[in-house]
Design an enzyme around this catalytic site. Sequence first.
Site, PDB file in Angstrom:
ATOM      1  N   ARG A 157      34.124  47.517  11.985  1.00 12.68           N
ATOM      2  CA  ARG A 157      33.214  48.659  12.175  1.00 12.68           C
ATOM      3  C   ARG A 157      33.199  49.163  13.615  1.00 12.68           C
ATOM      4  O   ARG A 157      32.919  50.314  13.871  1.00 12.68           O
ATOM      5  CB  ARG A 157      31.809  48.267  11.743  1.00 12.68           C
ATOM      6  CG  ARG A 157      31.718  48.136  10.240  1.00 12.68           C
ATOM      7  CD  ARG A 157      30.320  47.802   9.806  1.00 12.68           C
ATOM      8  NE  ARG A 157      30.137  46.375   9.804  1.00 12.68           N
ATOM      9  CZ  ARG A 157      29.516  45.700   8.840  1.00 12.68           C
ATOM     10  NH1 ARG A 157      29.008  46.346   7.810  1.00 12.68           N
ATOM     11  NH2 ARG A 157      29.384  44.407   8.888  1.00 12.68           N
ATOM     12  N   LYS A 183      35.805  31.223   2.505  1.00 14.72           N
ATOM     13  CA  LYS A 183      34.572  30.690   1.935  1.00 14.72           C
ATOM     14  C   LYS A 183      33.374  31.258   2.693  1.00 14.72           C
ATOM     15  O   LYS A 183      33.597  31.764   3.796  1.00 14.72           O
ATOM     16  CB  LYS A 183      34.573  29.158   1.994  1.00 14.72           C
ATOM     17  CG  LYS A 183      34.609  28.614   3.436  1.00 14.72           C
ATOM     18  CD  LYS A 183      34.544  27.134   3.438  1.00 14.72           C
ATOM     19  CE  LYS A 183      33.125  26.660   3.495  1.00 14.72           C
ATOM     20  NZ  LYS A 183      32.640  26.406   4.870  1.00 14.72           N
ATOM     21  N   ASP A 189      40.837  27.534   1.474  1.00 19.12           N
ATOM     22  CA  ASP A 189      40.067  26.361   1.899  1.00 19.12           C
ATOM     23  C   ASP A 189      40.960  25.681   2.919  1.00 19.12           C
ATOM     24  O   ASP A 189      42.001  25.125   2.557  1.00 19.12           O
ATOM     25  CB  ASP A 189      39.789  25.429   0.721  1.00 19.12           C
ATOM     26  CG  ASP A 189      38.932  24.255   1.147  1.00 19.12           C
ATOM     27  OD1 ASP A 189      39.289  23.594   2.144  1.00 19.12           O
ATOM     28  OD2 ASP A 189      37.904  23.997   0.502  1.00 19.12           O
ATOM     29  N   HIS A 190      40.555  25.741   4.183  1.00 17.62           N
ATOM     30  CA  HIS A 190      41.514  25.322   5.212  1.00 17.62           C
ATOM     31  C   HIS A 190      41.865  23.830   5.119  1.00 17.62           C
ATOM     32  O   HIS A 190      42.882  23.407   5.643  1.00 17.62           O
ATOM     33  CB  HIS A 190      41.039  25.721   6.622  1.00 17.62           C
ATOM     34  CG  HIS A 190      39.965  24.845   7.179  1.00 17.62           C
ATOM     35  ND1 HIS A 190      38.663  24.936   6.786  1.00 17.62           N
ATOM     36  CD2 HIS A 190      39.996  23.864   8.105  1.00 17.62           C
ATOM     37  CE1 HIS A 190      37.940  24.042   7.444  1.00 17.62           C
ATOM     38  NE2 HIS A 190      38.726  23.375   8.260  1.00 17.62           N
ATOM     39  N   LYS A 247      45.827  21.313   5.671  1.00 14.65           N
ATOM     40  CA  LYS A 247      46.040  20.173   6.579  1.00 14.65           C
ATOM     41  C   LYS A 247      47.185  19.308   6.044  1.00 14.65           C
ATOM     42  O   LYS A 247      47.212  18.979   4.858  1.00 14.65           O
ATOM     43  CB  LYS A 247      44.764  19.326   6.702  1.00 14.65           C
ATOM     44  CG  LYS A 247      43.611  20.058   7.391  1.00 14.65           C
ATOM     45  CD  LYS A 247      42.398  19.159   7.539  1.00 14.65           C
ATOM     46  CE  LYS A 247      41.170  19.946   7.973  1.00 14.65           C
ATOM     47  NZ  LYS A 247      40.986  20.106   9.395  1.00 14.65           N
ATOM     48  N   GLU A 290      31.306  14.805  11.215  1.00  9.81           N
ATOM     49  CA  GLU A 290      31.533  15.691  12.361  1.00  9.81           C
ATOM     50  C   GLU A 290      30.577  15.317  13.483  1.00  9.81           C
ATOM     51  O   GLU A 290      29.462  14.864  13.215  1.00  9.81           O
ATOM     52  CB  GLU A 290      31.256  17.134  11.972  1.00  9.81           C
ATOM     53  CG  GLU A 290      32.129  17.657  10.859  1.00  9.81           C
ATOM     54  CD  GLU A 290      31.870  19.135  10.652  1.00  9.81           C
ATOM     55  OE1 GLU A 290      32.532  19.935  11.320  1.00  9.81           O
ATOM     56  OE2 GLU A 290      30.984  19.477   9.859  1.00  9.81           O
ATOM     57  N   ASP A 318      28.262  24.102   2.228  1.00 13.77           N
ATOM     58  CA  ASP A 318      29.214  24.347   3.316  1.00 13.77           C
ATOM     59  C   ASP A 318      30.426  23.414   3.239  1.00 13.77           C
ATOM     60  O   ASP A 318      31.535  23.813   3.569  1.00 13.77           O
ATOM     61  CB  ASP A 318      28.489  24.151   4.663  1.00 13.77           C
ATOM     62  CG  ASP A 318      29.370  24.476   5.860  1.00 13.77           C
ATOM     63  OD1 ASP A 318      29.949  25.582   5.871  1.00 13.77           O
ATOM     64  OD2 ASP A 318      29.498  23.629   6.767  1.00 13.77           O
ATOM     65  N   HIS A 371      35.547  21.551   0.554  1.00 14.09           N
ATOM     66  CA  HIS A 371      36.447  20.557   1.154  1.00 14.09           C
ATOM     67  C   HIS A 371      36.388  19.198   0.443  1.00 14.09           C
ATOM     68  O   HIS A 371      37.420  18.603   0.121  1.00 14.09           O
ATOM     69  CB  HIS A 371      36.117  20.353   2.632  1.00 14.09           C
ATOM     70  CG  HIS A 371      36.036  21.629   3.420  1.00 14.09           C
ATOM     71  ND1 HIS A 371      36.814  22.720   3.149  1.00 14.09           N
ATOM     72  CD2 HIS A 371      35.270  21.989   4.485  1.00 14.09           C
ATOM     73  CE1 HIS A 371      36.525  23.698   3.992  1.00 14.09           C
ATOM     74  NE2 HIS A 371      35.589  23.282   4.812  1.00 14.09           N
ATOM     75  N   LYS A 390      26.790  16.553   9.916  1.00 14.98           N
ATOM     76  CA  LYS A 390      26.999  17.048  11.275  1.00 14.98           C
ATOM     77  C   LYS A 390      26.263  16.148  12.243  1.00 14.98           C
ATOM     78  O   LYS A 390      25.346  15.433  11.868  1.00 14.98           O
ATOM     79  CB  LYS A 390      26.489  18.481  11.396  1.00 14.98           C
ATOM     80  CG  LYS A 390      27.321  19.457  10.568  1.00 14.98           C
ATOM     81  CD  LYS A 390      27.199  20.865  11.086  1.00 14.98           C
ATOM     82  CE  LYS A 390      28.044  21.837  10.286  1.00 14.98           C
ATOM     83  NZ  LYS A 390      29.489  21.736  10.568  1.00 14.98           N
TER      84      LYS A 390
HETATM   85  C1  BG6 Z   1      34.093  24.638   7.760  1.00 13.89           C
HETATM   86  C2  BG6 Z   1      32.600  24.494   7.755  1.00 13.89           C
HETATM   87  O1  BG6 Z   1      34.542  25.072   6.493  1.00 13.89           O
HETATM   88  O2  BG6 Z   1      34.683  23.381   8.053  1.00 13.89           O
HETATM   89  C3  BG6 Z   1      32.115  23.972   9.087  1.00 13.89           C
HETATM   90  O3  BG6 Z   1      32.012  25.756   7.488  1.00 13.89           O
HETATM   91  C4  BG6 Z   1      32.825  22.699   9.457  1.00 13.89           C
HETATM   92  O4  BG6 Z   1      30.708  23.764   9.075  1.00 13.89           O
HETATM   93  C5  BG6 Z   1      34.335  22.874   9.337  1.00 13.89           C
HETATM   94  O5  BG6 Z   1      32.485  22.361  10.795  1.00 13.89           O
HETATM   95  C6  BG6 Z   1      35.056  21.550   9.490  1.00 13.89           C
HETATM   96  O6  BG6 Z   1      36.429  21.784   9.570  1.00 13.89           O
HETATM   97  P1  BG6 Z   1      37.389  20.745  10.323  1.00 13.89           P
HETATM   98  O7  BG6 Z   1      38.763  21.282  10.100  1.00 13.89           O
HETATM   99  O8  BG6 Z   1      36.960  20.738  11.764  1.00 13.89           O
HETATM  100  O9  BG6 Z   1      37.142  19.418   9.671  1.00 13.89           O
END
Ligand code: BG6
Length: 521
Positions: A59, A168, A197-198, A202, A236, A255, A260, A360
Amino acid sequence: MVAGNAQEAVVRRDSPEPFTLVIFGASGDLAARKLLPAVYRLFRQGLLPEQFAVVGFARTAMTDDAFREEVRQALDRFTPGKAAAADWPQFASRLFYHRGDYSDAAGFAALRARLEALAASRHAPCNTLFYLATPPTVFAPIAEQIRACGLSAPGERCDGWARLVIEKPFGRDLASARALNAHIRNAFAEDRIFRIDHYLGKETVQNILVLRFANALFEPLWNHKYVDHVQITVAETVGVEQRGPYYDQAGALRDMVQNHLMHLLSLVGMEAPNSVDSDTVRSEKVKVLKALRPMPRACVASNLVRAQYGAGEVAGQPVPGYRAEPGVAPDSITETYVAFKTFIENWRWAGVPFYLRTGKRLAARVTEIGIHFKPVPQVLFNAAPFGPMAPNVLALRIQPNEGISLQFQVKRPGAGVRIEPFRMDFGYAAAFGGEPPEAYERLLLDAALGDSTLFTRSDEVEAAWAFLTPILYTCAEDQFAALPTYRAGSWGPKEADAMIEADGRQWTVFKRPAARKGREG
Ligand code: BG6
């Protein structure tokens, strides 16, 4: 440990056809931190076609040159080694910016004209990868605008494909995920939709299937006969950082667990697919999610613990509690930690508990899957009156210090029989050198190639929500029940320890010290 010789099973990959990547939310944090650095690294490795381009759509009003400058600054901040002067001009010449509102048809018509002009100037087909790096509220409106201006079906006017990549969170519960699926499938066919989904990008997550199905050693033991239980930990040290407003509406279940952790669980639990094609692999994963024992209201209290971090210390630094984080309600009852027990109700896993936890502001950053094997019978070496021997554990270290450990018993040299658990360790960095590639590089390349194996299919996302939604409703109804807190920098609430200890087990992580860089001889 020495990496094997050249007997590699190589899956050949073509390079993508010329394409344009359109990033919605191009001026946002995700684009700066993850997407643009990933595109740049792919470009530097020569993995992108000569005629590729990036069009940033957002935007904010900006010229192409101003966008290029923003990208250069983002690369300087988020790409190790920064933007190299030598190849920056070639990369920059492929970056363009388009200002538009997500609900404005005229902006999308202008985008279409721009994409067609770009393709024509490069004598390339109109292949377009649309990437939704925006807040989820605009996913459906953007997909609808893309459809309405004819961009989701470019083949009708010029040769080419159109694909949609979605970040996501994909919905907030089963009903909203179904509604979002219906909206976007109105614009794109399922095989053109790439729900990202990252975690699936990995290396170590991809290696779960290789470890299980490319070795004769593990699969025969991978079932209720030999496995006592499985633990999945995604811990984390970070808090919610600048994402308080988003996180406070989401919480750890939405989240992290819905996406994941569910992927890790289904990769560990699935049956062997008879092919590595995307639909076969994903169908096996869905079967696991559909076989999860539902957790009715009465079971939530004994099988699931939610908690929130209070103030504490992480890496020697004092950190605030969750409710004092920016953007978080001071009386928030959102969970930043969750631990639960579940079962996969099929012949392979009947009776084997799967314990999952994520949080977290925990004591360490570690993602690990532990396969805990059954103890040996209490005869011979295990007959000692001072307690049973430690069982065999196979630990898959997803991150950091990526690798695999196997714990087994050995006799300590010397007179008498003294038995001790020993860990044999495989580390990616020691075996192959360097850091694993960024998940986004692999996923972007796969989307450009049209390979959806590492993306979440609609039935997969819905099966995960079908399991979690009743749990979320129960938690929401219980919102006035006290939410335990845990000290930031600890391993979580004592209630989570009590949950697993009630079954005679303990949470375990086999985190290893940082591995030595470089290949071992
Ligand atoms: C994200 C979450 O999808 O994954 C975050 O929204 C989280 O809250 C993150 O910190 C963790 O990813 P990674 O690759 O650091 O384990």
